[in-house]
Design a protein around this motif. Structure first.
Motif, mmCIF file in Angstrom:
data_model
loop_
_atom_site.group_PDB
_atom_site.id
_atom_site.type_symbol
_atom_site.label_atom_id
_atom_site.label_comp_id
_atom_site.label_asym_id
_atom_site.label_seq_id
_atom_site.Cartn_x
_atom_site.Cartn_y
_atom_site.Cartn_z
ATOM 1 N N VAL A 107 -1.410 9.075 2.407
ATOM 2 C CA VAL A 107 -1.149 10.519 2.413
ATOM 3 C C VAL A 107 -0.005 10.857 1.455
ATOM 4 N N ALA A 108 1.069 10.066 1.488
ATOM 5 C CA ALA A 108 2.228 10.351 0.642
ATOM 6 C C ALA A 108 1.880 10.277 -0.839
ATOM 7 N N LEU A 109 1.131 9.251 -1.230
ATOM 8 C CA LEU A 109 0.780 9.098 -2.643
ATOM 9 C C LEU A 109 -0.217 10.169 -3.082
ATOM 10 N N ALA A 143 6.064 1.929 -2.744
ATOM 11 C CA ALA A 143 4.625 1.790 -2.519
ATOM 12 C C ALA A 143 4.112 0.419 -2.937
ATOM 13 N N THR A 144 4.578 -0.082 -4.078
ATOM 14 C CA THR A 144 4.136 -1.413 -4.506
ATOM 15 C C THR A 144 4.629 -2.470 -3.524
ATOM 16 N N LEU A 161 10.257 9.588 -8.298
ATOM 17 C CA LEU A 161 8.920 9.042 -8.490
ATOM 18 C C LEU A 161 8.982 7.530 -8.730
ATOM 19 N N VAL A 162 9.977 7.094 -9.498
ATOM 20 C CA VAL A 162 10.159 5.651 -9.699
ATOM 21 C C VAL A 162 10.422 4.973 -8.356
ATOM 22 N N ALA A 163 11.266 5.610 -7.522
ATOM 23 C CA ALA A 163 11.569 5.047 -6.202
ATOM 24 C C ALA A 163 10.318 4.988 -5.325
ATOM 25 N N VAL A 176 10.265 -0.736 -10.776
ATOM 26 C CA VAL A 176 9.099 -0.715 -9.880
ATOM 27 C C VAL A 176 8.797 -2.122 -9.376
ATOM 28 N N MET A 177 8.892 -3.104 -10.275
ATOM 29 C CA MET A 177 8.618 -4.478 -9.885
ATOM 30 C C MET A 177 9.670 -5.022 -8.931
ATOM 31 N N SER A 178 10.892 -4.486 -8.972
ATOM 32 C CA SER A 178 11.888 -4.921 -7.992
ATOM 33 C C SER A 178 11.442 -4.531 -6.593
#
Length: 410
Positions: free
Chosen positions: A193-195, A33-34, A26-28, A153-155
């Motif tokens: 769709v993925a999210l 996504a970001t 989920l982190v990945a 996530v910010m990376s």
């Protein structure tokens, strides 16, 4: 689909979750996504020379495309991201990505520069999905590991910013600039769709009417000195960052280097090394090193712009400057978000909205002023302008209380 509402971090288990209590996959996904959504703000940067020729524009007018896209992002931060506290996040994210898809498709088929500007304004506004996902990750993380989770996530976000230039240059060179936008439209549809399938439901943290949510966001800016301070720090850093990346393509394609779009793409890929600092910045935040590492980042950014000034004639120095600038900006962003998220756990979307809106305003100004500086006095003027901004931030940092109150720390 996860069953939890993400109001508290999941407990660590032996299967499927990392040591910080959040599923690694989920982190990945949040990091990817970001990165994918924020990339929409930067695809045009290496295309400015091509767009100038296609639409018969000057340097300053072409740079206005970047500025208007970032203005759209600020609008989205002010009026859309606060809805992350008011509405169920998964549905909000899906709706915004649908609008982004349409706007990018319009940009890809644009036959005039005004249409491209309008589509970029809309796609910039709805690409704030990235800044809804970051506080989402912060809400999932336990207190002791929040900096590291947000850092990971910010990376993804910074990698998306930097790789967007590489991807844009390569796609443009192979198929033309229109396919940059059309390809991103397809990616946004797939991401929606993925999210929708993968994200856990996240209940609203407030039931206030929309107008009150917006007013409460402004009230948070007045209430929390740390929010204002960290926003201004990052506005200075992001202004310099935007000035650098908005104008460096003109240097690389100019008479000194004669780079092709592929060469510009490879140069942008070098800058992506700056994303490697993100996990470290999160670790520094968790170890309460926010203040000293903030000052160190300002100094590194100033050194980076000094090298950039000499790099107008030496590509190695220019590449090193790009890495240092990107590392410094990433560090202050993560340290700033770590500070801001601690101010009010029930208002993280609104806090993030104000924080990002403040510093993206600096980014929009940096893009435009950087273009004007380059048009007026060349790369040396851009480098001097970029170096001045972190030095001003460092001077402001020197006024920061050494032992601030808990609600104003950072």
């Amino acid at each position: 689909m996860l069953a939890s509402t993400a109001q508290r971090a999941p407990r660590t288990t032996a299967s499927g979750k990392d040591v910080h209590g959040v599923p690694g996959w989920l982190v990945a996904l949040l990091a990817v996504a970001t990165g994918m959504t924020v990339a929409n703000l930067y695809y045009a940067q290496p295309l400015l020379s091509s767009l100038s020729r296609v639409f018969h524009l000057g340097t300053t007018a072409a740079g206005g495309l970047i500025t208007l896209t970032q203005v759209g992002y600020v609008i989205g931060m002010l009026f859309l991201v606060p809805l992350g506290d008011r509405l169920e996040k998964r549905r909000l994210i899906t709706a915004l990505l649908a609008v982004t898809t349409v706007a990018l498709a319009v940009a890809g088929f644009a036959t005039s520069f005004p249409v491209l500007l309008l589509a970029s304004l809309v796609s910039g506004a709805t690409s704030v999905v990235a800044q809804i996902l970051v506080p989402f990750a912060a809400s999932l993380a336990p207190d002791h590991a929040r900096g590291r989770i947000v850092g990971r996530v910010m990376s993804g976000l910074l990698t998306g910013i930097l790789l967007s230039r590489t991807i844009s240059s390569l796609v443009s060179d192979i198929a033309g600039w229109r396919y940059v936008y059309l390809g991103s439209a397809v990616l946004m549809a797939l991401l929606a769709v993925a999210l929708r399938v993968a994200l856990p439901e996240h209940a609203p943290t407030t039931s206030m009417p929309y107008g009150q949510v917006l007013r409460s966001t402004a009230r948070l800016v007045r209430t929390h000195p740390a929010l204002r301070r960290r926003g201004l720090y990052q506005a200075a850093m992001f202004g310099g960052f935007s000035a650098f990346w908005t104008t460096v393509s003109f240097v690389l394609t100019g008479p000194r280097f004669h780079y092709s779009p592929v060469g510009v793409a490879l140069f942008a890929l070098v800058g992506a090394a700056g994303a490697a600092v993100a996990p470290l910045a999160g670790h520094w935040a968790d170890r309460r090193l926010v203040r000293p590492m903030t000052a160190a980042a300002f100094a590194v950014a100033a050194v980076g712009f000094a090298l950039a000034g000499f790099g107008g004639h030496h590509i190695v120095l220019l590449a090193l400057a790009a890495i240092l600038i990107d590392m410094a900006v990433q560090t202050t962003m993560i340290l700033g978000q770590h500070t801001v998220y601690q101010l009010d756990a029930g208002a993280r979307a609104r806090l993030n909205s104000a924080f990002i809106a403040i510093f993206f305003t600096g980014g929009a100004l940096g893009s435009q002023l950087g273009s004007l500086a380059y048009h007026a006095a060349g790369w040396t003027a851009v480098s001097a302008f970029g170096a001045l901004l972190p030095l001003l931030a460092l001077a402001y940092w020197a006024t920061e209380p050494r032992r601030p109150r808990p609600d104003a720390a950072g």
